[in-house]
Design an enzyme around this catalytic site. Structure first.
Site, short mmCIF file in Angstrom:
data_model
loop_
_atom_site.label_atom_id
_atom_site.label_comp_id
_atom_site.label_asym_id
_atom_site.label_seq_id
_atom_site.Cartn_x
_atom_site.Cartn_y
_atom_site.Cartn_z
N SER A 101 0.95 -1.06 0.04
CA SER A 101 -0.03 -0.08 -0.04
C SER A 101 0.76 1.36 0.13
O SER A 101 1.80 1.22 0.38
CB SER A 101 -0.95 0.01 1.29
OG SER A 101 -1.32 1.03 1.73
N SER A 102 0.47 2.38 -0.21
CA SER A 102 1.09 3.32 -0.60
C SER A 102 1.42 4.13 0.56
O SER A 102 2.41 4.99 0.87
CB SER A 102 0.56 4.73 -1.77
OG SER A 102 -0.67 4.85 -0.94
N CYS A 103 0.77 3.67 1.70
CA CYS A 103 0.86 4.20 3.16
C CYS A 103 2.06 3.77 3.85
O CYS A 103 2.58 4.14 4.87
CB CYS A 103 -0.30 3.82 3.97
SG CYS A 103 -0.47 2.20 4.37
N TYR B 256 -0.45 -0.73 10.19
CA TYR B 256 -0.73 -1.34 8.92
C TYR B 256 0.50 -1.22 8.10
O TYR B 256 1.09 -2.22 7.40
CB TYR B 256 -1.82 -0.74 8.40
CG TYR B 256 -2.08 -1.19 6.89
CD1 TYR B 256 -3.11 -2.50 6.90
CD2 TYR B 256 -2.08 -0.44 5.91
CE1 TYR B 256 -3.20 -2.64 5.39
CE2 TYR B 256 -2.18 -0.93 4.60
CZ TYR B 256 -3.05 -2.00 4.37
OH TYR B 256 -3.37 -2.38 3.25
N LYS C 151 3.06 -4.34 6.42
CA LYS C 151 3.26 -4.01 4.95
C LYS C 151 4.76 -4.05 4.32
O LYS C 151 5.16 -4.78 3.73
CB LYS C 151 2.57 -2.97 4.15
CG LYS C 151 0.91 -3.21 4.18
CD LYS C 151 0.57 -4.49 3.34
CE LYS C 151 -0.82 -4.85 3.11
NZ LYS C 151 -1.16 -6.05 2.55
N HIS D 164 -12.87 3.37 3.17
CA HIS D 164 -11.94 4.66 2.57
C HIS D 164 -12.87 5.71 2.11
O HIS D 164 -14.17 5.64 1.91
CB HIS D 164 -11.08 4.02 1.59
CG HIS D 164 -10.13 3.24 2.12
ND1 HIS D 164 -8.74 3.85 2.64
CD2 HIS D 164 -9.87 2.08 2.32
CE1 HIS D 164 -8.05 2.80 3.15
NE2 HIS D 164 -8.46 1.91 3.04
#
Ligand code: GDP
Length: 312
Positions: free
Chosen positions: A108-110, A137, A141, A180
């Site tokens: 994920s881009s986070c 999270y 990842k 989201h």
């Protein structure tokens, strides 16, 4: 990857997993296998080992994860870090142990630092502090990416990692407490239209910037990379287009056909100020997104009307 390969899609009930199953089936893959929670709880090491021993997939797509929007991440940090570490450790290790030749891990881009230079290049991973609201999270990842890289180095396992930008589309989660922003705003604008409300409340200030990709584009990029990419470097999957939350809310309002106003609840978090990923690595491999935001939102709204609206 060949159409005759047995491909296990972990997380097939989720928005991303179900889109990947659809994409593989449309591309002529005849041996796509899945396992619901009733068959194997992916947080259970013994159950996953047994499942993969029986299934013997050639290719594994790891789209299973505990996911949620900004409020859910902030409220349940222990669940997010534990479940994700368990699921990915069990599936990556089990896939390798039982002889899969390829694995795709969805990040994920986070995972990128909150203050990373924009657009965010893959190499900014681990160069600064994370956004606090979803750090639990993100850490899970990041551990998954490092695990794939470690298995490639030590065991020669062809595990690749991708980071999609914010994903939306059919199969999204429309529960306002955990969704989201895309699903949340489709639902809020729809309900306000039906109820004849004067305005819709959008969280935060409206100034954060986000990039959104339709899940069918994401699924297409994943199969493209499974076919033609092998390497330790993670790959961003985005569209290159960003909008502010205020601009985005105006587009959703128009797609849904709501004619009232928008108010901002600044007691809710903005989260990371900007999140545009640099997708030039993927573009360099020859892939580009095909679904524009308004068209994609129109499809997502139709799916919401057909599957969620008016249902309990
Ligand atoms: P993020 O990209 O990880 O921050 O996750 P979200 O998609 O949950 O939120 C994106 C941005 O949309 C944040 O700035 C939120 O504050 C904003 N936002 C505005 N209204 C909503 C809403 O109703 N639900 C959610 N989840 N986010 C909202």
């Amino acid at each position: 990857m060949q159409p005759t390969d047995r491909v296990f899609v972990a997380g097939h009930r989720g928005m991303v997993g179900s889109a990947i199953v659809r994409r593989l089936e449309n591309a002529g893959f005849s041996d796509v296998v899945v396992a619901g929670r009733d068959v194997a709880d992916l947080t259970d090491h013994v159950a996953v080992d047994r499942l993969l021993a029986e299934m013997q997939p050639n290719v594994v797509v790891l789209a299973a994860a505990k996911v949620g929007g900004i409020l859910a991440n902030d409220s349940y940090p222990a669940d997010f870090i534990r479940d994700n570490l368990q699921i990915q450790t069990n599936v990556i290790d089990g896939a390798w142990r039982h002889g899969a030749k390829k694995l795709l891990f969805l990040g994920s881009s986070c995972i990128y630092p909150r203050e990373a230079d924009q657009p965010i290049h893959e190499d900014s991973l681990l160069t600064g502090p994370l956004e606090p609201t979803n750090q639990w999270y993100a850490i899970a990842k990041i551990a998954g990416i490092k695990m794939c890289q470690a298995y490639r180095r030590q065991y020669g396992f062809d595990a690749i990692c991708v980071q999609p930008t914010n994903v939306y589309g059919p199969g999204d989660n429309y529960d306002l407490a955990s969704s989201h922003v895309v699903a949340a705003l489709i639902r809020k604008f729809h309900e306000a239209k039906i109820n004849g409300d004067a305005d819709v409340t959008v969280w935060g200030t409206g100034s954060p910037r986000r990039e959104f990709i339709h899940v069918d584009d994401l699924a297409n990029a994943c199969t493209f990379l499974l076919d033609g990419y092998s390497g330790e470097d993670n790959v961003n999957i985005g569209t290159g287009q960003e909008v502010t939350i205020a601009e985005f809310a105006a587009i959703v309002s128009q797609v849904v056909g709501f004619e009232g106003g928008i108010v901002y609840d600044t007691s809710k978090p903005d989260g990371t100020p900007r999140k545009l990923i640099d997708s030039s690595r993927l573009a360099g491999l020859g892939w580009a997104a095909g679904i524009g935001l308004e068209d994609g939102l129109g499809q997502a709204y139709q799916w919401f009307l057909d599957n969620v609206a008016g249902k309990a």
